[in-house]
Design an enzyme around this catalytic site. Structure first.
Site, PDB file in Angstrom:
ATOM      1  N   SER A 182      -3.699  21.380   8.779  1.00  0.00           N
ATOM      2  CA  SER A 182      -5.052  21.122   9.289  1.00  0.00           C
ATOM      3  C   SER A 182      -5.112  20.949  10.800  1.00  0.00           C
ATOM      4  CB  SER A 182      -5.638  19.874   8.613  1.00  0.00           C
ATOM      5  OG  SER A 182      -4.812  18.747   8.834  1.00  0.00           O
ATOM      6  N   SER A 183      -3.975  20.711  11.462  1.00  0.00           N
ATOM      7  CA  SER A 183      -3.994  20.555  12.919  1.00  0.00           C
ATOM      8  C   SER A 183      -2.600  20.748  13.489  1.00  0.00           C
ATOM      9  CB  SER A 183      -4.525  19.164  13.307  1.00  0.00           C
ATOM     10  OG  SER A 183      -3.612  18.155  12.901  1.00  0.00           O
ATOM     11  N   ARG A 240      -0.112  19.781  17.197  1.00  0.00           N
ATOM     12  CA  ARG A 240      -0.006  18.944  18.389  1.00  0.00           C
ATOM     13  C   ARG A 240       1.189  19.378  19.220  1.00  0.00           C
ATOM     14  NH1 ARG A 240       0.160  14.284  15.404  1.00  0.00           N
ATOM     15  NH2 ARG A 240       2.225  14.927  14.723  1.00  0.00           N
ATOM     16  N   HIS A 285      11.149  22.880   9.015  1.00  0.00           N
ATOM     17  CA  HIS A 285      10.255  22.365   7.993  1.00  0.00           C
ATOM     18  C   HIS A 285       9.806  20.977   8.418  1.00  0.00           C
ATOM     19  CE1 HIS A 285       9.399  20.891   3.678  1.00  0.00           C
ATOM     20  NE2 HIS A 285       8.349  21.510   4.171  1.00  0.00           N
ATOM     21  N   ASP A 286       8.495  20.750   8.449  1.00  0.00           N
ATOM     22  CA  ASP A 286       7.992  19.491   8.999  1.00  0.00           C
ATOM     23  C   ASP A 286       8.559  18.265   8.284  1.00  0.00           C
ATOM     24  OD1 ASP A 286       6.493  19.898   6.664  1.00  0.00           O
ATOM     25  OD2 ASP A 286       4.577  20.068   7.716  1.00  0.00           O
ATOM     26  N   THR A 300      -0.936  15.211   4.450  1.00  0.00           N
ATOM     27  CA  THR A 300      -1.653  16.059   3.501  1.00  0.00           C
ATOM     28  C   THR A 300      -0.938  16.045   2.159  1.00  0.00           C
ATOM     29  OG1 THR A 300      -2.469  17.473   5.283  1.00  0.00           O
ATOM     30  CG2 THR A 300      -2.496  18.385   3.066  1.00  0.00           C
ATOM     31  N   ASN A 349       7.340  16.545  -4.370  1.00  0.00           N
ATOM     32  CA  ASN A 349       6.081  16.816  -3.680  1.00  0.00           C
ATOM     33  C   ASN A 349       4.949  16.218  -4.497  1.00  0.00           C
ATOM     34  OD1 ASN A 349       6.355  18.950  -1.319  1.00  0.00           O
ATOM     35  ND2 ASN A 349       7.837  19.508  -2.890  1.00  0.00           N
ATOM     36  N   GLN A 352      -8.784  13.709   2.337  1.00  0.00           N
ATOM     37  CA  GLN A 352      -9.303  14.608   3.370  1.00  0.00           C
ATOM     38  C   GLN A 352     -10.402  15.503   2.804  1.00  0.00           C
ATOM     39  OE1 GLN A 352      -5.650  16.562   4.365  1.00  0.00           O
ATOM     40  NE2 GLN A 352      -4.865  14.853   5.583  1.00  0.00           N
TER      41      GLN A 352
END
Length: 465
Positions: free
Chosen positions: A13-14, A16, A237-238, A260, A297, A305
């Site tokens: 979604s965003s 940075r 991978h975040d 998320t 997960n 959200q």
């Protein structure tokens, strides 16, 4: 003179751009650029706009030049599983499809015709999720096979963006591990599985170790942003980056990377690919320095959200949380059900599930939020029990990191339902993990243990329970 490092952290979604430098033995962060992200529905296909994403990347890098804070290195992390196929001119073949697209519907059944699900899990250690890269590629093979005729390389999303910066193609280990196409023990592509699926071997590049230096920016990119810097394959991978930034050196800690998605698990040195872990749908994703993230997960704050986007009034998450605190509704839904994955209306999905399970149906925003808080914390507690049963370890603490760690009410509910001590923070764990891997690679921090100790003294950690 400060030495700066740049993390480009892109979520669903965003995104940075966060600069870091060391000051008095602590890490200091500075957000220099933020942009919106999201998939587009193009003729019924959910897809990412990679051109816009890369434009945002270079715009954010320009901000460093304006500030006079030129990073010595840059690393990119994103969500997992999604990829692009490139032809011999490095043009994208087909669409950059989002993992929430319906093209993978039924692909688990198709894949089970080619390889037994028990064998698939034993090989890869990856949980069954409808969006796995394996299912995405099988869908292409069955429905758009012409893509493979011109495809010469497969790059996962952060690998592709790093390629656009550096001109060097590489598949980083942590992001590749989300695909359900790596052999967990060998930490490399499972070509026997790839052959069974009928996928072309030559599109799969060699796996690159986390911390690999790709090289400098391409000359035209350096000219565009106003400086040169090293492009490093961080934990692309975040979640891999987020878990690298855990503010603890203890081995008996569970974590939740909260955003998320909620990724709940623990770090282990060898994969667990047993019948018990498969039945629990736990996964073994690759981590920094070849650790494993043994986790599940869980549908996370995506639910909240979605409700916020739907609600007619302009209201912040803090206000929603306060409304939930005031509600006494006790209804609980199974957050892992597919109805919550990409519903047309999350509010209606929550209401319908309560109705179908003969529970109180939420009507107000506070009641809807409370059902989501009830359900997430209940799911966390159940997954913790599963992990403890399989690993044989009783974990006293849960470390919650990421943006979701700011949700005090969810933290309280998690401590209450699980009976564990909960620590919350740092909120910027993903960017931090990205950054410390760059710093270790450039030998500005000795090792992961030293980096985690530095994180623990650099940021406020709140405790619950």
């Amino acid at each position: 003179m400060c030495k700066y490092y740049l993390a480009i952290d892109i979520g669903a979604s965003s995104g940075r751009h966060i600069l870091a430098h060391e000051e008095n033995g602590k890490i200091v962060l500075e957000e220099v650029y933020r942009f919106k992200n999201g998939f587009d529905n193009v003729n019924g296909t959910l897809r990412w706009d990679t051109n816009r994403l890369f434009s945002e990347i270079t715009e954010g890098m320009k901000e460093c030049k304006k500030l006079g804070k030129i990073p010595v290195s840059v690393g990119i992390d994103t969500w997992g599983v999604d990829y692009v196929l490139l032809d011999d001119e490095d043009k994208i073949v087909g669409d950059s499809v989002c993992y929430r697209d319906s093209r993978t519907d039924g692909m688990d059944v198709e894949l089970s015709k080619l390889i037994d699900e028990d064998e698939l899990y034993c090989r890869t250690g990856i949980q069954k999720q409808p969006f796995n890269t394996s299912y995405q590629l099988l869908s292409v093979k069955l429905n758009e096979p012409e893509q493979f005729e011109s495809a010469k390389a497969l790059l996962f999303m952060p690998d592709y963006l790093a390629f656009l910066l550096s001109g060097k193609k590489a598949c980083e280990y942590t992001i590749a591990s989300t695909s359900q196409l790596l052999n967990a023990e060998k930490k490399d592509w499972d070509f026997e599985l790839i052959d069974k699926m009928g996928l072309p071997r030559d599109i799969f590049l060699p796996i690159s170790k986390t911390g690999t230096v790709l090289g400098d920016l391409k000359p035209e990119i350096a000219e565009r942003v106003g400086y040169n810097t090293k492009v490093i394959l961080t934990a692309a991978h975040d979640t891999g980056s987020a878990i690298a930034a855990l503010p603890t050196t203890e081995d008996d800690t569970l974590y939740i990377s909260s955003g998320t998605w909620s990724l709940l698990g623990t770090e282990i040195m060898s994969p667990i690919c047993t019948k018990e872990s498969k039945k629990a749908n736990l996964t073994n994703e690759g981590g920094y320095n070849y650790r494993f993230r043994f986790l599940k997960n869980i549908m996370g704050l995506w639910m909240m959200q979605s409700v916020k986007r739907e609600w007619q009034e302009d209201i912040g998450f803090g206000e929603i949380s306060n409304l939930a605190r005031e509600s006494n509704i006790k209804s609980v839904v199974d957050v892992q059900k597919k109805v919550f994955f990409a519903p047309q209306s999350m509010i209606e999905a929550v209401k319908n599930e309560c109705k179908e399970t003969n529970q109180q149906v939420p009507e107000t925003l506070g009641e809807i939020a409370k059902v989501i808080y009830n359900s997430l914390s209940h799911c966390y507690a159940e997954v913790i029990k599963e992990i403890e049963s399989i690993t044989g370890v009783i974990y006293p603490c849960v470390a919650i990191v990421g943006g979701g760690s700011q949700d005090s009410y969810l933290n309280e509910m998690t401590a209450l339902k699980s009976g564990k001590k909960v620590s919350a923070g740092p909120t910027e764990a993903t960017a931090l993990g990205n950054l410390i891997i760059q710093m270790i690679t450039l030998r500005d921090i000795d090792d992961l243990k030293s980096a985690r100790e530095m994180i623990s003294r650099s940021f406020e950690i709140k405790n619950f329970g």
